[in-house]
Write a protein that holds these residues in place. Sequence first.
Motif, PDB file in Angstrom:
ATOM      1  N   GLY A 152       0.835 -45.468 -59.533  1.00  0.00           N
ATOM      2  CA  GLY A 152      -0.064 -44.501 -58.920  1.00  0.00           C
ATOM      3  C   GLY A 152       0.409 -43.093 -59.228  1.00  0.00           C
ATOM      4  O   GLY A 152       1.611 -42.858 -59.374  1.00  0.00           O
ATOM      5  N   PHE A 153      -0.542 -42.150 -59.330  1.00  0.00           N
ATOM      6  CA  PHE A 153      -0.198 -40.785 -59.713  1.00  0.00           C
ATOM      7  C   PHE A 153      -1.290 -39.872 -59.172  1.00  0.00           C
ATOM      8  O   PHE A 153      -2.435 -39.937 -59.626  1.00  0.00           O
ATOM      9  N   ASN A 154      -0.957 -39.064 -58.159  1.00  0.00           N
ATOM     10  CA  ASN A 154      -1.971 -38.195 -57.555  1.00  0.00           C
ATOM     11  C   ASN A 154      -1.312 -37.044 -56.803  1.00  0.00           C
ATOM     12  O   ASN A 154      -0.108 -37.080 -56.556  1.00  0.00           O
ATOM     13  N   PRO A 155      -2.100 -36.033 -56.419  1.00  0.00           N
ATOM     14  CA  PRO A 155      -1.532 -34.926 -55.654  1.00  0.00           C
ATOM     15  C   PRO A 155      -1.204 -35.344 -54.219  1.00  0.00           C
ATOM     16  O   PRO A 155      -1.862 -36.205 -53.639  1.00  0.00           O
ATOM     17  N   LEU A 156      -0.175 -34.704 -53.674  1.00  0.00           N
ATOM     18  CA  LEU A 156       0.228 -34.877 -52.285  1.00  0.00           C
ATOM     19  C   LEU A 156       0.430 -33.474 -51.720  1.00  0.00           C
ATOM     20  O   LEU A 156       1.173 -32.673 -52.291  1.00  0.00           O
ATOM     21  N   ILE A 157      -0.257 -33.184 -50.647  1.00  0.00           N
ATOM     22  CA  ILE A 157      -0.186 -31.865 -50.022  1.00  0.00           C
ATOM     23  C   ILE A 157       0.541 -31.996 -48.695  1.00  0.00           C
ATOM     24  O   ILE A 157       0.155 -32.811 -47.851  1.00  0.00           O
ATOM     25  N   VAL A 158       1.602 -31.212 -48.509  1.00  0.00           N
ATOM     26  CA  VAL A 158       2.320 -31.153 -47.235  1.00  0.00           C
ATOM     27  C   VAL A 158       1.868 -29.876 -46.536  1.00  0.00           C
ATOM     28  O   VAL A 158       1.934 -28.788 -47.111  1.00  0.00           O
ATOM     29  N   ILE A 180      -2.479 -36.246 -47.829  1.00  0.00           N
ATOM     30  CA  ILE A 180      -2.311 -35.035 -47.036  1.00  0.00           C
ATOM     31  C   ILE A 180      -1.354 -35.366 -45.904  1.00  0.00           C
ATOM     32  O   ILE A 180      -1.654 -36.200 -45.047  1.00  0.00           O
ATOM     33  N   VAL A 181      -0.184 -34.734 -45.938  1.00  0.00           N
ATOM     34  CA  VAL A 181       0.891 -35.045 -45.005  1.00  0.00           C
ATOM     35  C   VAL A 181       1.101 -33.866 -44.062  1.00  0.00           C
ATOM     36  O   VAL A 181       1.256 -32.729 -44.503  1.00  0.00           O
TER      37      VAL A 181
END
Length: 122
Positions: free
Chosen positions: A5-11, A57-58
């Motif tokens: 898996g490969f995707n954006p993660l926003i904290v 989205i974290v």
Amino acid sequence: MKITGFNPLIVTTDQENTIKLFEELGFERSHTKDDLEGREDIVGVRMKDANGFHVDIVHTDKSKQDRVYVRMNVDDFDEAKELLEKHGLKSLTEQTVEDASSKSIGMYAPSGFSISLVQHIK
């Protein structure tokens, strides 16, 4: 090692408004994860759109500003971490975040980009 898996993660400290933005862009919540080592300050929401794209989205109260990572899921955590380290990426801490279904660690490149390395435990 295989990337699964490969995707954006926003904290972010403003998770709900960030989620609303991505909902308006056509993403839907696929699941929520709030059991990371008993840390109530971290809540992750995985979202997916009709094309199969994902964004995570974290929420955390401990961040001074929003941060964006590339989330990279792999089938062999240790091999992937070693490869990233060979290319100069480092973790701010050697402690991985583990729960019943996954383990992860944030890795930072000297040039400034960040990878959230994750392996799902099956």
